[in-house]
Design a protein around this motif. Sequence first.
Motif, mmCIF file in Angstrom:
data_model
loop_
_atom_site.group_PDB
_atom_site.id
_atom_site.type_symbol
_atom_site.label_atom_id
_atom_site.label_comp_id
_atom_site.label_asym_id
_atom_site.label_seq_id
_atom_site.Cartn_x
_atom_site.Cartn_y
_atom_site.Cartn_z
ATOM 1 N N LEU B 167 0.805 -1.185 0.220
ATOM 2 C CA LEU B 167 0.159 0.041 0.027
ATOM 3 C C LEU B 167 0.925 1.304 -0.071
ATOM 4 O O LEU B 167 0.358 2.203 -0.695
ATOM 5 C CB LEU B 167 -0.954 -0.036 1.303
ATOM 6 N N ILE B 170 2.730 1.514 -3.512
ATOM 7 C CA ILE B 170 1.903 1.777 -4.549
ATOM 8 C C ILE B 170 1.204 3.344 -4.184
ATOM 9 O O ILE B 170 1.135 4.179 -5.400
ATOM 10 C CB ILE B 170 0.729 0.944 -4.496
ATOM 11 N N ARG B 171 1.241 3.653 -3.221
ATOM 12 C CA ARG B 171 0.846 5.019 -2.823
ATOM 13 C C ARG B 171 1.663 6.032 -3.867
ATOM 14 O O ARG B 171 1.337 6.961 -4.162
ATOM 15 C CB ARG B 171 0.755 5.457 -1.587
ATOM 16 N N ASN B 174 1.213 6.340 -7.331
ATOM 17 C CA ASN B 174 -0.116 6.685 -7.657
ATOM 18 C C ASN B 174 -0.384 8.182 -7.242
ATOM 19 O O ASN B 174 -1.383 8.485 -6.419
ATOM 20 C CB ASN B 174 -1.264 6.049 -7.345
ATOM 21 N N GLY B 175 0.604 9.059 -7.544
ATOM 22 C CA GLY B 175 0.484 10.404 -7.154
ATOM 23 C C GLY B 175 -0.958 11.259 -7.017
ATOM 24 O O GLY B 175 -1.251 11.828 -6.049
ATOM 25 N N VAL B 176 -1.875 10.622 -7.816
ATOM 26 C CA VAL B 176 -3.112 11.323 -7.914
ATOM 27 C C VAL B 176 -4.045 11.046 -6.799
ATOM 28 O O VAL B 176 -4.597 12.013 -5.966
ATOM 29 C CB VAL B 176 -3.996 11.033 -9.071
ATOM 30 N N VAL B 177 -4.060 9.697 -6.427
ATOM 31 C CA VAL B 177 -5.078 9.533 -5.266
ATOM 32 C C VAL B 177 -4.740 10.173 -4.028
ATOM 33 O O VAL B 177 -3.676 10.252 -3.641
ATOM 34 C CB VAL B 177 -4.732 7.812 -5.222
ATOM 35 N N VAL B 181 -8.016 8.426 0.467
ATOM 36 C CA VAL B 181 -8.465 7.202 -0.128
ATOM 37 C C VAL B 181 -7.285 6.065 0.280
ATOM 38 O O VAL B 181 -7.701 4.818 0.558
ATOM 39 C CB VAL B 181 -8.504 7.460 -1.624
ATOM 40 N N ASN B 182 -5.988 6.568 0.106
ATOM 41 C CA ASN B 182 -5.203 5.660 0.613
ATOM 42 C C ASN B 182 -5.369 5.077 1.938
ATOM 43 O O ASN B 182 -5.125 3.789 2.155
ATOM 44 C CB ASN B 182 -3.745 6.295 0.553
ATOM 45 N N MET B 184 -8.122 4.781 3.546
ATOM 46 C CA MET B 184 -9.099 3.962 3.570
ATOM 47 C C MET B 184 -8.789 2.284 2.926
ATOM 48 O O MET B 184 -9.405 1.556 3.606
ATOM 49 C CB MET B 184 -10.473 4.554 2.586
ATOM 50 N N VAL B 185 -8.072 2.459 2.036
ATOM 51 C CA VAL B 185 -7.479 1.217 1.567
ATOM 52 C C VAL B 185 -6.772 0.369 2.574
ATOM 53 O O VAL B 185 -7.094 -0.896 2.452
ATOM 54 C CB VAL B 185 -6.713 1.456 -0.052
ATOM 55 N N ASP B 188 -9.272 -0.994 5.072
ATOM 56 C CA ASP B 188 -9.735 -2.109 4.380
ATOM 57 C C ASP B 188 -9.064 -3.265 4.596
ATOM 58 O O ASP B 188 -9.470 -4.371 4.934
ATOM 59 C CB ASP B 188 -10.466 -1.629 3.121
ATOM 60 N N ALA B 189 -7.941 -2.987 3.859
ATOM 61 C CA ALA B 189 -6.823 -4.357 3.851
ATOM 62 C C ALA B 189 -6.553 -5.046 5.157
ATOM 63 O O ALA B 189 -6.680 -6.100 5.470
ATOM 64 C CB ALA B 189 -5.654 -3.990 2.951
#
Lengths: 198, 198
Positions: B167, B170-171, B174-177, B181-182, B184-185, B188-189
């Motif tokens: 996580l 990958i964060r 993915n500069g956008v996200v 949200v990160n 939250m992911v 969740d995981a």
Amino acid sequence: MSPVKHSIREKGDIRARILATAWQMVKEEGWPSLSIRRIAEAVDYSVPVIYDHFENKEAIVLEFARQGFQLLSKNIQKAMEKATEPAEQIRAIADAYWKFASKHKEYYQLMFSMGMPGCELEKCFPERADFRVMVMKPITALIEKGEHPNDNPFLKYFTFWSTLHGLISIRSLNGVVSEEVNKMVMDDAVNGFIKNLG
Amino acid sequence: MSPVKHSIREKGDIRARILATAWQMVKEEGWPSLSIRRIAEAVDYSVPVIYDHFENKEAIVLEFARQGFQLLSKNIQKAMEKATEPAEQIRAIADAYWKFASKHKEYYQLMFSMGMPGCELEKCFPERADFRVMVMKPITALIEKGEHPNDNPFLKYFTFWSTLHGLISIRSLNGVVSEEVNKMVMDDAVNGFIKNLG
DNA sequence: TACTTTTGCCTAACAGCGTTAGGTAAAGTA
DNA sequence: TACTTTACCTAACGCTGTTAGGCAAAAGTA
């Protein structure tokens, strides 16, 4: 030194020879030892000739990244086609992703662990969007059929990808642990992920 | 050039000043722009003086890695002490790990994404074993209380760590996200992981 | 005090890197 | 033939990690 007689050289695209030579070097000695000067020597041209075909070193590396993303997308697609059940497709994707990372370490390293500057987004590599779309398909299907139909597919895709990437990169940090154990960990994580979706 | 008068220099440990200066440079400009020559200039000594205190550049970087592992272990320990329930402890660990990676990007990058050559194993950084032992404790507890008491705690620890690391890395791809949200992911995981344990 | 050794620190170099300015010589074109 | 384009080169700039060798002051010793 006298100018080299170029009759010996294959007239074939120099650009292609540069890429082929560079790739061979990377596979044999890893990314850090890739250098413009050594490429030039290997293709039997002077250094500036390389710059006639590529703007700079990064452009060469970027070319390989593109190849990597294309190959990954192709492999994922093939894997998905083998299964019809969404859950099976997810397992197949995980398996294909895992195999890609194992078989093409140089590609994987470049694509996800070398921090290509300025290329974080999908705009830089459209193939990354292809990957996302493909992977989200069975995830979305599974969410809709499952008990939590309001779950965010993008979020879940993100979780899935992160899990895979984490396992792969931790694997390279833990030289000791056997390949089998690693695969078991991944299957375990993927099964957990699928169970949580349904 | 005439030899520099060193009365101006603080007589304090040069070694410490080298480290402090280097760390400042890393925080301000990132790892790639850390260079022996620039360190030397900043501490107002000539280059070879650096080599009187460190065998080479890698030794300096290794020192920081050690610091990073110690800080992470300390943070994890503190987080664990705040909770008593194993599940809560796992959540606390994940949170602390996440925060560490966010707050100390330079450390995290160095520790887990820069591929320290020859330092993959715990032998090189004993603190890594501390981390593993701490994290495995609540995982083991949860497995014993749960429905699958035969699950391998080491395997689960491995899964857990991989998920977190995935996580986080990958964060950065993915500069956008957004950060939310990160998070939250991750929650969740982690929840999924805990559910699978129980 | 006189001599020797150690310490602290330096300049200058080696070999490598990415990148580029500027030049030569051959090939194609008017 | 004269001009332009193409192909290719040498040599440099400025950066990197690393090291050999030397000078001068301080410290230890006779």
